[in-house]
Design an enzyme around this catalytic site. Structure first.
Site, PDB file in Angstrom:
ATOM      1  CG  HIS A  79      -2.037  -1.008   1.073  1.00  0.00           C
ATOM      2  ND1 HIS A  79      -3.006  -1.162   2.027  1.00  0.00           N
ATOM      3  CD2 HIS A  79      -2.339  -1.900   0.089  1.00  0.00           C
ATOM      4  CE1 HIS A  79      -3.863  -2.104   1.648  1.00  0.00           C
ATOM      5  NE2 HIS A  79      -3.469  -2.568   0.480  1.00  0.00           N
ATOM      6  CD  GLU A  81      -2.096   3.950   3.248  1.00  0.00           C
ATOM      7  OE1 GLU A  81      -3.301   4.248   3.402  1.00  0.00           O
ATOM      8  OE2 GLU A  81      -1.720   3.061   2.442  1.00  0.00           O
ATOM      9  CB  CYS A 106      -6.262  -1.230   5.129  1.00  0.00           C
ATOM     10  SG  CYS A 106      -4.505  -1.681   5.121  1.00  0.00           S
ATOM     11  CB  CYS A 109      -1.866   1.201   6.142  1.00  0.00           C
ATOM     12  SG  CYS A 109      -1.338   0.426   4.587  1.00  0.00           S
TER      13      CYS A 109
END
Length: 169
Positions: A79, A81, A106, A109
């Site tokens: 992801h 992040e 999410c 993260c």
């Protein structure tokens, strides 16, 4: 005396624009997410977008969202992040930093955000807020004292051109 411009970007819009520009690097056909980490001095210290880990070819990778789990993108994609955190220039600067993301993080993260000491999440979209992993994410961030706020941009459209004045002749 000439006055300064009045139509410049706010700090929030600027950092979110950097996140959105980073998202344009994503090869995901469905969801492009970008992240921009800013330290307490308003310096960009990390950017990232969603994509496959370094060294994995994304040419033959599964980009689908449906079907057998191992044949989807989910077990493979890093992801935005995560990439912004691992790409950060100075890990010590992450303490107290803000992360600007195009999509609310999410739960996985959120755990990373808390672990590195980021204290603010600024996001554009929260379209998955009813899903369990995003409910868990909110619980994690709230319990850790991370401030979350949805950005309502002052500037909703930014146009960039990479054409030089010489090219336009």
């Amino acid at each position: 005396m000439t006055e300064k411009r009045k139509d410049y970007l706010s700090w929030d819009d600027y950092f979110m624009a950097v996140a959105e520009l980073s998202a344009q690097r994503s090869k995901d056909p469905n969801t492009q997410v970008g992240a921009c980490i800013v330290n307490i001095k308003r310096r960009i210290i990390g950017i990232g977008y969603n994509g496959f880990p370094m060294g994995l070819s994304d040419d033959n990778a599964p980009w689908g969202r449906d079907g057998d789990y191992l044949d989807t993108k989910y077990p493979y994609v890093c992801h935005a992040e995560m990439n912004a955190i691992t790409n950060s220039s100075n890990k010590a600067d992450l303490e107290g930093a803000s992360i600007y993301v195009s999509l609310f993080p999410c739960n996985e993260c959120a755990k990373l955000i808390v672990q590195v000491g980021i204290k603010e999440v600024v996001f554009l979209s929260d379209k998955y807020r009813e899903q369990d992993m995003f409910i868990a994410s909110r619980r994690i961030l709230e319990a850790a004292g991370v401030v979350c706020r949805q950005l309502r941009p002052q500037t909703v459209r930014i146009e960039l051109s990479l054409e030089t004045p010489e090219d336009s002749n």
